[in-house]
Write an enzyme that holds these catalytic residues in place. Sequence first.
Site, PDB file in Angstrom:
ATOM      1  N   SER A 147       0.952  -1.456  -0.307  1.00 12.39           N
ATOM      2  CA  SER A 147       0.162  -0.146  -0.047  1.00 12.39           C
ATOM      3  C   SER A 147       0.645   1.221   0.003  1.00 12.39           C
ATOM      4  O   SER A 147       2.331   1.672   0.470  1.00 12.39           O
ATOM      5  CB  SER A 147      -0.555  -0.281   1.340  1.00 12.39           C
ATOM      6  OG  SER A 147      -1.864   1.138   1.204  1.00 12.39           O
ATOM      7  N   TYR A 159      -2.033  -1.066  10.402  1.00 14.22           N
ATOM      8  CA  TYR A 159      -2.512  -0.714   9.240  1.00 14.22           C
ATOM      9  C   TYR A 159      -1.386  -0.454   8.511  1.00 14.22           C
ATOM     10  O   TYR A 159       0.267  -1.130   7.447  1.00 14.22           O
ATOM     11  CB  TYR A 159      -3.184   0.176   8.504  1.00 14.22           C
ATOM     12  CG  TYR A 159      -3.346  -0.387   6.687  1.00 14.22           C
ATOM     13  CD1 TYR A 159      -3.725  -1.413   6.561  1.00 14.22           C
ATOM     14  CD2 TYR A 159      -3.176   0.576   6.043  1.00 14.22           C
ATOM     15  CE1 TYR A 159      -3.812  -1.988   4.823  1.00 14.22           C
ATOM     16  CE2 TYR A 159      -3.496  -0.091   4.704  1.00 14.22           C
ATOM     17  CZ  TYR A 159      -3.607  -0.708   4.255  1.00 14.22           C
ATOM     18  OH  TYR A 159      -4.146  -0.756   2.933  1.00 14.22           O
TER      19      TYR A 159
END
Length: 266
Positions: A147, A159
């Site tokens: 990401s 995350y």
Amino acid sequence: MSEAVHADTVRYPGTVLVTGAAAGMGAGHARALGARGVHVCAADVADAGPVVAEIRAAGGSASAHELDVTDADAWARVIAEIRAERGELGGLVNNAGISRRLEFMDTTEDVWDRVLRINLYGPFHGMRAAAPLMRDSGGGSIVNISSVSGQIGYFSPAYSASKWGLTGLSKSAAGNFAAWGIRVNSVHPGLVGTGLLDGADAFVASAVRSVPAGRMGRPEEITDAVLFLLSDRSTYLTGSEVTADGGLVSNGLYHRILADTGGDLG
């Protein structure tokens, strides 16, 4: 190692394992590979049967595999199934992942542990299990879905840490597996219209203001990057980061500043 040859002469591995393939971007990767003559091993903790049926109905070849990516023993079982059924494996797409939009002090130990186990431990277990079969198959390509949160600061610590970790893990694996003819690269999507953004309308609307392209990405645009890295069009790429974010990382800050100031640079 067998190969699938697409109509435009691009070559893909004959067999590719995709995790998180029951829905979302994983299902999109699986369908696209199936349409290109690849046998897709669709793996998920959920039922990947409907996606497999769809690929077969369209004339492709696919098999469903139950897989909890956090379980090293489950990985060993799935790779054993592929070895027995297919005899080879030329590609692995570590796509399974979860997101929790929680700031630092709102991130519980349970959330931290779960996100890291799926997003980071999962690809570690997967590469460790799959690499020997890929070596025995003559090499291949591993694509890890990271990401932009694995390239810049991001407010969600679980995350962000998982994706930064996956970026580094990909580079480490690229060096380790090069002697086996296995390439390892990471794809870094920005804002993409998938179920991970369900219920985050305000967040999305604000984030799009920082994207120079002026929109979210489409899942198929990420699939195109995955296909490229699996194919023979990327044979000298390993340890690389492919960022697909509409310019967010490279220019998002000043794009938003210019928009907010109306272009007044005085």
